[in-house]
Write a protein that holds these residues in place. Structure first.
Motif, PDB file in Angstrom:
ATOM      1  N   UNK A 113       0.828  -1.206   0.000  1.00 55.95           N
ATOM      2  CA  UNK A 113       0.000   0.000   0.000  1.00 55.95           C
ATOM      3  C   UNK A 113       0.863   1.256   0.000  1.00 55.95           C
ATOM      4  N   UNK A 114       1.899   1.267   0.849  1.00 52.88           N
ATOM      5  CA  UNK A 114       2.766   2.437   0.906  1.00 52.88           C
ATOM      6  C   UNK A 114       3.544   2.660  -0.377  1.00 52.88           C
ATOM      7  N   UNK A 115       3.985   1.569  -0.986  1.00 52.47           N
ATOM      8  CA  UNK A 115       4.746   1.699  -2.227  1.00 52.47           C
ATOM      9  C   UNK A 115       3.865   2.130  -3.393  1.00 52.47           C
ATOM     10  N   UNK A 116       2.642   1.581  -3.458  1.00 56.57           N
ATOM     11  CA  UNK A 116       1.757   1.925  -4.563  1.00 56.57           C
ATOM     12  C   UNK A 116       1.263   3.356  -4.476  1.00 56.57           C
ATOM     13  N   UNK A 117       1.332   3.962  -3.266  1.00 56.59           N
ATOM     14  CA  UNK A 117       0.872   5.341  -3.099  1.00 56.59           C
ATOM     15  C   UNK A 117       1.930   6.369  -3.488  1.00 56.59           C
ATOM     16  N   UNK A 118       3.145   5.915  -3.776  1.00 56.22           N
ATOM     17  CA  UNK A 118       4.210   6.858  -4.114  1.00 56.22           C
ATOM     18  C   UNK A 118       3.931   7.542  -5.451  1.00 56.22           C
ATOM     19  N   UNK A 119       4.145   8.822  -5.483  1.00 55.17           N
ATOM     20  CA  UNK A 119       4.030   9.603  -6.726  1.00 55.17           C
ATOM     21  C   UNK A 119       5.413  10.156  -7.033  1.00 55.17           C
ATOM     22  N   UNK A 159      -8.914 -13.326 -21.908  1.00 55.55           N
ATOM     23  CA  UNK A 159      -9.403 -12.012 -22.374  1.00 55.55           C
ATOM     24  C   UNK A 159     -10.820 -11.996 -22.935  1.00 55.55           C
ATOM     25  N   UNK A 160     -11.271 -13.003 -23.690  1.00 56.44           N
ATOM     26  CA  UNK A 160     -12.652 -12.934 -24.181  1.00 56.44           C
ATOM     27  C   UNK A 160     -13.708 -12.913 -23.072  1.00 56.44           C
ATOM     28  N   UNK A 161     -13.333 -13.351 -21.866  1.00 55.93           N
ATOM     29  CA  UNK A 161     -14.275 -13.372 -20.750  1.00 55.93           C
ATOM     30  C   UNK A 161     -14.116 -12.145 -19.844  1.00 55.93           C
ATOM     31  N   UNK A 162     -13.313 -11.183 -20.259  1.00 52.35           N
ATOM     32  CA  UNK A 162     -13.020 -10.013 -19.425  1.00 52.35           C
ATOM     33  C   UNK A 162     -14.278  -9.184 -19.187  1.00 52.35           C
ATOM     34  N   UNK A 163     -14.459  -8.784 -17.919  1.00 54.98           N
ATOM     35  CA  UNK A 163     -15.554  -7.883 -17.560  1.00 54.98           C
ATOM     36  C   UNK A 163     -15.045  -6.483 -17.254  1.00 54.98           C
ATOM     37  N   UNK A 164     -13.849  -6.408 -16.721  1.00 54.43           N
ATOM     38  CA  UNK A 164     -13.178  -5.133 -16.463  1.00 54.43           C
ATOM     39  C   UNK A 164     -11.732  -5.433 -16.149  1.00 54.43           C
ATOM     40  N   UNK A 165     -10.913  -4.381 -16.059  1.00 51.72           N
ATOM     41  CA  UNK A 165      -9.522  -4.610 -15.703  1.00 51.72           C
ATOM     42  C   UNK A 165      -8.947  -3.395 -14.990  1.00 51.72           C
ATOM     43  N   UNK A 166      -7.894  -3.657 -14.222  1.00 53.47           N
ATOM     44  CA  UNK A 166      -7.069  -2.610 -13.644  1.00 53.47           C
ATOM     45  C   UNK A 166      -5.683  -2.737 -14.266  1.00 53.47           C
ATOM     46  N   UNK A 167      -4.759  -1.945 -13.803  1.00 55.34           N
ATOM     47  CA  UNK A 167      -3.413  -2.008 -14.354  1.00 55.34           C
ATOM     48  C   UNK A 167      -2.789  -3.383 -14.172  1.00 55.34           C
ATOM     49  N   UNK A 168      -3.138  -4.080 -13.075  1.00 61.38           N
ATOM     50  CA  UNK A 168      -2.479  -5.351 -12.769  1.00 61.38           C
ATOM     51  C   UNK A 168      -3.356  -6.575 -12.961  1.00 61.38           C
ATOM     52  N   UNK A 216     -12.797 -25.017  -8.012  1.00 63.08           N
ATOM     53  CA  UNK A 216     -13.153 -23.622  -7.783  1.00 63.08           C
ATOM     54  C   UNK A 216     -13.227 -22.883  -9.112  1.00 63.08           C
ATOM     55  N   UNK A 217     -13.708 -21.661  -9.067  1.00 63.69           N
ATOM     56  CA  UNK A 217     -13.926 -20.875 -10.279  1.00 63.69           C
ATOM     57  C   UNK A 217     -12.947 -19.711 -10.312  1.00 63.69           C
ATOM     58  N   UNK A 218     -12.378 -19.446 -11.499  1.00 62.23           N
ATOM     59  CA  UNK A 218     -11.446 -18.336 -11.670  1.00 62.23           C
ATOM     60  C   UNK A 218     -12.245 -17.043 -11.812  1.00 62.23           C
ATOM     61  N   UNK A 219     -12.016 -16.100 -10.908  1.00 60.79           N
ATOM     62  CA  UNK A 219     -12.711 -14.813 -10.923  1.00 60.79           C
ATOM     63  C   UNK A 219     -11.884 -13.717 -11.585  1.00 60.79           C
ATOM     64  N   UNK A 220     -10.557 -13.868 -11.574  1.00 55.19           N
ATOM     65  CA  UNK A 220      -9.664 -12.866 -12.160  1.00 55.19           C
ATOM     66  C   UNK A 220      -8.265 -13.459 -12.256  1.00 55.19           C
ATOM     67  N   UNK A 221      -7.389 -12.767 -12.969  1.00 56.10           N
ATOM     68  CA  UNK A 221      -5.982 -13.175 -13.073  1.00 56.10           C
ATOM     69  C   UNK A 221      -5.123 -11.925 -13.141  1.00 56.10           C
ATOM     70  N   UNK A 222      -3.983 -11.984 -12.471  1.00 54.63           N
ATOM     71  CA  UNK A 222      -3.054 -10.850 -12.445  1.00 54.63           C
ATOM     72  C   UNK A 222      -1.944 -11.067 -13.463  1.00 54.63           C
ATOM     73  N   UNK A 223      -1.482  -9.979 -14.056  1.00 50.49           N
ATOM     74  CA  UNK A 223      -0.344 -10.070 -14.976  1.00 50.49           C
ATOM     75  C   UNK A 223       0.910 -10.454 -14.202  1.00 50.49           C
ATOM     76  N   UNK A 224       1.689 -11.366 -14.771  1.00 49.59           N
ATOM     77  CA  UNK A 224       2.893 -11.850 -14.101  1.00 49.59           C
ATOM     78  C   UNK A 224       4.037 -10.868 -14.186  1.00 49.59           C
ATOM     79  N   UNK A 225       5.088 -11.176 -13.434  1.00 52.18           N
ATOM     80  CA  UNK A 225       6.307 -10.359 -13.446  1.00 52.18           C
ATOM     81  C   UNK A 225       7.501 -11.285 -13.623  1.00 52.18           C
ATOM     82  N   UNK A 226       8.685 -10.699 -13.853  1.00 54.94           N
ATOM     83  CA  UNK A 226       9.872 -11.513 -14.053  1.00 54.94           C
ATOM     84  C   UNK A 226       9.728 -12.360 -15.300  1.00 54.94           C
ATOM     85  N   UNK A 227      10.023 -13.655 -15.167  1.00 54.77           N
ATOM     86  CA  UNK A 227       9.929 -14.532 -16.331  1.00 54.77           C
ATOM     87  C   UNK A 227       8.479 -14.781 -16.748  1.00 54.77           C
TER      88      UNK A 227
END
Length: 507
Positions: A59-65, A440-449, A381-392
């Motif tokens: 939270x503290x890191x994401x708030x940096x401007x 992606x074809x099942x996307x309802x909305x997205x954020x940056x991550x 279980x059911x997949x509700x969302x997925x986050x973009x990976x980092x690194x490899x």
């Protein structure tokens, strides 16, 4: 050394699946570093800064401007000094001071450097440069025997200090590192088996002991001085006074004990794991009382027992700790081992650990001498969302948000899905590619991550259980969730329910 050198090496390590290539890249980095930089460098690579808790989070890191630097100027020493400031800032105004120090560090770092640092500080760096790989890299860079480096790391409990000693000290100094009362060592680890019978086939005649759903502790005593340490070797002595008093009363002057602790409820059963862990984060004792169970002894009154067989260590353990010993039996009878496992599970514990009687204590190693057995639970279980990976995993949809069906509407509308956790574990490159194409074809909305999806994909998830959690609306979170595979044969309506998962909570 420039921070940019560390970052480029970490990227190269993350980009390859070859263990030898990882070791080669890391050994070159270590050999090029100054001796005094090695503890800080090692901590950053392991996403475990040598300062410990820094008082900052996502939270503290994401708030940096802040605008990152265009050119690389930071050194490892610069970063280490900045982390010292973060770790040691406390008292009135500390939040603002810590934010200012974090902003200053981010402004001096380039974008790739800041991405690396922020993930390292949060403990989320996934380079594949785990302890074993780094140990081999230290051995290669220092041209010391791998066994000597490994033992020094185990007994010192500090990979950074071991790296500095291996690369700048003598072979004799490295070999002189030994067991020391008051200095925690890396704990011995267990492999896994499906059943107690299968475990006995690996170990032969063994000590079969309860596997608690508690927290690992290592306790050192010298006279009236007692130190209690966690699995990661953090000092929690002042937070567990009841354990300190128990150990002070034992019939010995010098001790190193290995064990677990948890709290019992009114019926004598184990309380949830997170309630035990809440005590570790408390600065004062609470009403929740912790009870220790000891299952090994590494030192008693001037006698090191690391290299003694377990049978010898258990004899000394019984003599010293008495009623505080972990419940168990010595047997080579599969029926007896299976019966003890059933008893442990009925009592609300995780299962059993089967330990070969002839084995020494291999600090920091995961071998076949200790084998843990606990039931593997799988749920659809059911997949509700997925986050973009980092690194490899950059460019791939990775970390899954998982939901359980709520057919009754207990936690919302009937037929909706209640989030119960996240996981990226168990995802192969093939699955990552498939997810990135299919989601992606099942996307309802997205954020940056994160990409949010219509709940249509059912995935089989293995878990070790659930724990209470205020983070999710169903009041629970999955423990150690990992992907077994997708279930195209099942519809979301056939997935497991939040009520089924909640029933896993004892009581």
């Amino acid at each position: 050394m420039m921070l940019s050198e560390l970052v480029s090496t970490a990227e190269a390590v993350a980009a390859t699946s070859s263990r030898l290539a990882k070791i080669d890249a890391l050994s070159q980095l270590l050999a090029h570093a100054d001796a005094d930089e090695l503890p800080a460098l090692t901590g950053l690579l392991l996403a475990a800064p040598r300062q410990g808790r820094l008082g900052v989070g996502w939270r503290g890191m994401s708030a940096l401007d802040v605008t990152n630097a265009a050119d690389a100027t930071l050194t490892i020493t610069d970063v280490d000094d900045a982390l010292d400031t973060l770790a040691h800032t406390s008292g009135s105004g500390s939040t603002a001071a810590r934010s200012a120090a974090l902003t200053a560090l981010a402004a001096r770092a380039t974008a790739p450097e800041w991405d690396f640092l922020s993930r390292s500080m949060r403990g989320e760096l996934r380079t594949g440069a785990l302890g074993g790989v780094l140990l081999d890299a230290i051995a290669k860079a220092s041209e010391r025997p791998a066994a000597s480096v490994r033992r020094a790391a185990m007994l010192s409990g500090d990979l950074g200090v071991t790296a500095r000693l291996a690369l700048s000290g003598t072979a004799a100094e490295l070999d002189a590192v030994g067991l020391e009362v008051g200095r925690p060592v890396l704990p011995m680890l267990a492999s896994t088996a499906a059943t107690p019978t299968a475990a006995l086939e690996v170990t032969g005649r063994a000590s079969v002991e309860y596997k608690l759903d508690g927290a690992r502790i290592q306790v050192h005593r010298h006279g009236d001085e007692v130190g209690v340490y966690t699995r990661s070797l953090a000092d929690i002595t002042h937070r567990v006074p009841e354990i300190v008093e128990i150990v002070r009363a034992l019939p010995a002057h010098d001790l190193i004990l290995d064990g677990e602790t948890l709290s019992l409820d009114e019926d004598g059963g184990p309380r949830p794991f997170q309630e035990t862990m809440s005590r570790f984060g408390a600065d004062v004792a609470r009403e929740l009382v912790l009870r220790p169970w000891f299952f090994d002894i590494l030192h008693v009154d001037g006698r090191d027992l690391l290299d003694e067989p377990l049978s010898t260590r258990l004899h000394e353990l019984e003599r010293v700790v008495g009623e505080w010993r972990m419940p168990g039996i010595v047997t080579d009878d599969p029926d007896a081992a299976e019966q003890l496992s059933r008893e442990a599970l009925t009592a609300g514990h995780e299962g059993v650990v089967v330990k070969g009687l002839d084995a020494p204590y291999a600090a920091g190693r995961r071998g076949r001498s200790w084998v843990k057995v606990k039931p593997v639970l799988t749920y659809d279980l059911v997949v509700l969302a997925a986050e973009w990976g980092s690194g490899r995993r950059s460019g791939w949809l990775s970390n899954l948000h998982l939901g359980a069906l709520d057919p009754t509407g207990e936690f919302g509308e009937p037929g909706e899905f209640v989030m119960v956790g996240k996981t990226f574990k168990g995802l192969t490159d093939e699955l990552l590619r498939w997810q990135t194409e299919q989601f992606p074809p099942l996307e309802t909305r997205r954020t940056q991550s994160t990409v949010f999806l219509r709940p249509e994909f059912v995935v089989e998830i293995a878990i070790d259980g659930v724990q209470r959690s205020p983070r999710y609306p169903g009041g629970i979170a999955l423990r150690f969730a990992r992907v077994k595979g997708y279930r195209p044969d099942k519809t979301p309506a056939e997935s497991d329910t939040i009520q089924t998962l909640r029933a896993l909570m004892r009581g």
